[in-house]
Design a protein around this motif. Structure first.
Motif, PDB file in Angstrom:
ATOM      1  N   ASN A   8       0.863  -1.179   0.000  1.00  0.00           N
ATOM      2  CA  ASN A   8       0.000   0.000   0.000  1.00  0.00           C
ATOM      3  C   ASN A   8       0.901   1.230   0.000  1.00  0.00           C
ATOM      4  OD1 ASN A   8      -1.878   2.010   0.493  1.00  0.00           O
ATOM      5  ND2 ASN A   8      -2.388   1.329   2.554  1.00  0.00           N
ATOM      6  N   ASN A  14      -4.161   8.802   5.269  1.00  0.00           N
ATOM      7  CA  ASN A  14      -5.082   7.740   5.643  1.00  0.00           C
ATOM      8  C   ASN A  14      -4.654   6.418   5.011  1.00  0.00           C
ATOM      9  OD1 ASN A  14      -7.238   6.025   6.014  1.00  0.00           O
ATOM     10  ND2 ASN A  14      -8.796   7.490   5.385  1.00  0.00           N
ATOM     11  N   ASN A  16      -6.326   3.840   4.493  1.00  0.00           N
ATOM     12  CA  ASN A  16      -7.375   3.288   3.639  1.00  0.00           C
ATOM     13  C   ASN A  16      -7.925   4.283   2.632  1.00  0.00           C
ATOM     14  OD1 ASN A  16      -7.408   0.686   4.879  1.00  0.00           O
ATOM     15  ND2 ASN A  16      -8.393   1.636   6.641  1.00  0.00           N
ATOM     16  N   ASP A  22      -2.124   0.656  -4.714  1.00  0.00           N
ATOM     17  CA  ASP A  22      -1.781  -0.699  -4.290  1.00  0.00           C
ATOM     18  C   ASP A  22      -0.941  -1.367  -5.373  1.00  0.00           C
ATOM     19  OD1 ASP A  22      -3.338  -0.730  -1.846  1.00  0.00           O
ATOM     20  OD2 ASP A  22      -5.095  -0.746  -3.141  1.00  0.00           O
ATOM     21  N   THR A  63       3.177  -1.481   4.048  1.00  0.00           N
ATOM     22  CA  THR A  63       2.829  -0.081   3.787  1.00  0.00           C
ATOM     23  C   THR A  63       4.098   0.720   3.548  1.00  0.00           C
ATOM     24  OG1 THR A  63       0.872  -0.244   5.185  1.00  0.00           O
ATOM     25  CG2 THR A  63       1.688   1.962   4.725  1.00  0.00           C
ATOM     26  N   ARG A 107      -6.917   3.543  -6.490  1.00  0.00           N
ATOM     27  CA  ARG A 107      -8.175   3.246  -5.806  1.00  0.00           C
ATOM     28  C   ARG A 107      -9.332   4.136  -6.252  1.00  0.00           C
ATOM     29  NH1 ARG A 107      -6.692   1.889   0.465  1.00  0.00           N
ATOM     30  NH2 ARG A 107      -5.103   0.327   0.033  1.00  0.00           N
TER      31      ARG A 107
END
Length: 108
Positions: A8, A14, A16, A22, A63, A107
């Motif tokens: 990620n 953030n 998410n 990704d 991450t 995303r």
């Protein structure tokens, strides 16, 4: 063993966020990282990793904070587009220099 990495790339504050990118790739490796590792000279923090003994396969979730950090100004505000460009640059470098054939997903 076959190790599949799910990285990620943080392009915001953030974990998410829809702005993150990704990157997924597979390699043959005897090594399963548990805390962190270097990806093209950039430190990636491992969120979790698991090994399936029956299949001799592993999966690693990590991450990368570097993309976010490189696109942050003095006030801590992140330029999301700049961070995304940095993430895609790293993916291209990995593909070219190390022969990784992975997929990246924006995303949005």
């Amino acid at each position: 063993m076959k190790v599949k990495y799910h990285i990620n790339f943080l392009c915001s504050n953030n974990l998410n966020s829809k702005d993150n990118i990704d990157y997924v790739f597979e390699v043959e490796s005897p090594y399963l990282p548990e805390q962190g590792f270097y990806l093209a000279g950039i430190f990636v923090k491992v969120e979790s990793s698991a090994f399936d003994v029956a299949l001799n396969e592993a999966i690693v979730y990590g991450t990368c904070f570097v993309t976010r950090d490189r696109a942050m100004d003095e006030e801590g505000i992140i330029d999301v587009e700049k961070a995304q460009r940095e993430a895609l640059r790293i993916c291209a470098k990995l593909s070219e220099k190390y022969g990784l054939h992975g997929t990246y997903t924006r995303r949005k």
